[in-house]
Design a protein around this motif. Structure first.
Motif, PDB file in Angstrom:
ATOM      1  N   LEU A 187       0.835  -1.174  -0.056  1.00  0.00           N
ATOM      2  CA  LEU A 187       0.070   0.096   0.183  1.00  0.00           C
ATOM      3  C   LEU A 187       0.735   1.326  -0.008  1.00  0.00           C
ATOM      4  O   LEU A 187       0.599   2.305  -0.777  1.00  0.00           O
ATOM      5  N   ASP A 188       2.154   1.174   0.756  1.00  0.00           N
ATOM      6  CA  ASP A 188       2.892   2.269   0.643  1.00  0.00           C
ATOM      7  C   ASP A 188       3.486   2.744  -0.888  1.00  0.00           C
ATOM      8  O   ASP A 188       3.546   3.829  -1.182  1.00  0.00           O
ATOM      9  N   ALA A 189       3.797   1.612  -1.236  1.00  0.00           N
ATOM     10  CA  ALA A 189       4.372   1.873  -2.678  1.00  0.00           C
ATOM     11  C   ALA A 189       3.201   2.306  -3.680  1.00  0.00           C
ATOM     12  O   ALA A 189       3.530   3.359  -4.681  1.00  0.00           O
ATOM     13  N   GLU A 190       1.868   1.870  -3.348  1.00  0.00           N
ATOM     14  CA  GLU A 190       0.798   2.352  -4.479  1.00  0.00           C
ATOM     15  C   GLU A 190       0.647   3.915  -4.140  1.00  0.00           C
ATOM     16  O   GLU A 190       0.036   4.675  -4.693  1.00  0.00           O
ATOM     17  N   LEU A 191       0.794   3.935  -2.771  1.00  0.00           N
ATOM     18  CA  LEU A 191       0.495   5.411  -2.421  1.00  0.00           C
ATOM     19  C   LEU A 191       1.416   6.618  -3.028  1.00  0.00           C
ATOM     20  O   LEU A 191       1.063   7.602  -3.453  1.00  0.00           O
ATOM     21  N   SER A 192       2.601   5.918  -2.942  1.00  0.00           N
ATOM     22  CA  SER A 192       3.716   6.786  -3.534  1.00  0.00           C
ATOM     23  C   SER A 192       3.379   7.068  -5.249  1.00  0.00           C
ATOM     24  O   SER A 192       3.709   8.195  -5.726  1.00  0.00           O
ATOM     25  N   ARG A 193       2.984   5.937  -5.834  1.00  0.00           N
ATOM     26  CA  ARG A 193       2.619   6.233  -7.277  1.00  0.00           C
ATOM     27  C   ARG A 193       1.659   7.315  -7.369  1.00  0.00           C
ATOM     28  O   ARG A 193       1.739   8.116  -8.284  1.00  0.00           O
ATOM     29  N   TYR A 194       0.279   7.025  -6.545  1.00  0.00           N
ATOM     30  CA  TYR A 194      -0.564   8.100  -6.574  1.00  0.00           C
ATOM     31  C   TYR A 194      -0.254   9.525  -6.287  1.00  0.00           C
ATOM     32  O   TYR A 194      -0.544  10.308  -6.935  1.00  0.00           O
ATOM     33  N   LYS A 195       0.992   9.799  -5.345  1.00  0.00           N
ATOM     34  CA  LYS A 195       1.259  10.928  -5.095  1.00  0.00           C
ATOM     35  C   LYS A 195       2.015  11.651  -6.259  1.00  0.00           C
ATOM     36  O   LYS A 195       1.872  12.786  -6.711  1.00  0.00           O
ATOM     37  N   GLU A 196       2.745  10.915  -6.998  1.00  0.00           N
ATOM     38  CA  GLU A 196       3.490  11.328  -8.423  1.00  0.00           C
ATOM     39  C   GLU A 196       2.659  11.446  -9.417  1.00  0.00           C
ATOM     40  O   GLU A 196       2.879  12.483 -10.197  1.00  0.00           O
ATOM     41  N   GLN A 197       1.429  10.802  -9.555  1.00  0.00           N
ATOM     42  CA  GLN A 197       0.328  11.212 -10.449  1.00  0.00           C
ATOM     43  C   GLN A 197      -0.522  12.283 -10.154  1.00  0.00           C
ATOM     44  O   GLN A 197      -0.673  13.158 -10.841  1.00  0.00           O
ATOM     45  N   ILE A 198      -0.731  12.716  -8.774  1.00  0.00           N
ATOM     46  CA  ILE A 198      -1.339  13.866  -8.395  1.00  0.00           C
ATOM     47  C   ILE A 198      -0.512  14.956  -8.752  1.00  0.00           C
ATOM     48  O   ILE A 198      -0.953  16.063  -9.274  1.00  0.00           O
ATOM     49  N   LYS A 199       0.918  15.007  -8.665  1.00  0.00           N
ATOM     50  CA  LYS A 199       1.881  16.010  -8.926  1.00  0.00           C
ATOM     51  C   LYS A 199       1.716  16.329 -10.436  1.00  0.00           C
ATOM     52  O   LYS A 199       1.868  17.688 -10.830  1.00  0.00           O
ATOM     53  N   LYS A 200       1.746  15.253 -11.251  1.00  0.00           N
ATOM     54  CA  LYS A 200       1.841  15.326 -12.630  1.00  0.00           C
ATOM     55  C   LYS A 200       0.302  15.793 -13.270  1.00  0.00           C
ATOM     56  O   LYS A 200       0.540  16.337 -14.271  1.00  0.00           O
ATOM     57  N   THR A 201      -0.672  15.405 -12.649  1.00  0.00           N
ATOM     58  CA  THR A 201      -1.954  16.069 -13.077  1.00  0.00           C
ATOM     59  C   THR A 201      -2.603  17.341 -12.819  1.00  0.00           C
ATOM     60  O   THR A 201      -2.114  17.713 -11.839  1.00  0.00           O
TER      61      THR A 201
END
Length: 237
Positions: free
Chosen positions: A38-52
């Motif tokens: 879940l931590d890895a998935e959260l990190s991926r979502y954080k990167e997407q939020i920054k790019k979106t």
């Protein structure tokens, strides 16, 4: 009868504390792995939020991130609960081991107490005291024997030690004054040959025909020299 009622199954023994602790520890490890995913998935979502860009797409990513975050909080709560259970089981196991150690200690003390009682029956304090008294008496007798054998035969018993010490001090004082020019005591100086002429107080022997002083006869001279009187008749003959 067995077909109708069946066979009574044997009850399984209850799990031990170690078994329960191991099982809970495995469950905790499984939960930790899920939290890491879940931590890895959260990190991926954080990167997407920054790019979106802000808008519906970013809000959708944030919703998915919130769902993953809720799962993570739930798993962390389960992990904490499992850790608490493991801690309680460890405390119980520690207490059980302490009771077992106490039982073994009591058994060892009972066995040692029994052995000591048997040994104390063979050793008595009164016998030890008697043995010590005998050893003291024997040592006293031994000392008396040594003193008797070491006694001098030529020295009388009625000599005053203070008087001997006084004579020794006087002798040392005399030795201190009788020294030669080099500071050597007289008792360490070499022996000198005695002067017999000085001791006998004899005059020197005459050489040749010595003249008789005027006014003195030969008889007076002979008497002074200590010579025996010789008749003049024998000399004339």
């Amino acid at each position: 009868m067995k077909r109708m009622f069946g066979v009574k199954k044997d009850k399984e023994p209850p799990p031990s504390i170690n078994d329960a602790s191991d099982r809970i520890s495995k469950r905790g490890e499984t939960v930790d792995e899920k939290i890491k995913k879940l931590d890895a998935e959260l990190s991926r979502y954080k990167e997407q939020i920054k790019k979106t860009r802000p808008g519906p797409a970013q809000e959708a990513v944030k919703a998915r991130a919130m769902r993953v975050l809720k799962q993570k909080r739930m798993y962390e709560g389960q992990r904490d609960m499992l850790y608490n259970q493991t801690f309680n089981l460890d405390q119980v196991a520690f207490a059980a081991e302490g009771i077992k150690d106490a039982q073994q200690t009591m058994s060892a003390l009972k066995s040692a107490n029994k052995e000591l009682k048997g040994m104390m029956k063979m050793v008595k304090i009164q016998d030890i005291d008697n043995l010590q008294d005998e050893m003291v008496d024997l040592m006293d007798v031994s000392n008396e024997i040594q003193e008797t054998l070491g006694r001098s035969y030529n020295v009388p018993d009625d000599i005053d030690e203070d008087e001997l010490i006084g004579e020794l001090d006087a002798l040392e004082a005399d030795m201190g004054f009788e020294t030669d020019a080099n500071g050597m005591p007289s008792y360490l100086q070499p022996d000198k040959e005695p002067d017999l002429d000085a001791e006998l107080n004899l005059p020197p022997a005459p050489t040749g025909n010595a003249a008789v002083p005027a006014g003195r006869s030969n008889t007076q001279v002979e008497e002074e020299l200590g010579l025996p009187a010789v008749p003049w008749a024998s000399l004339r003959g």
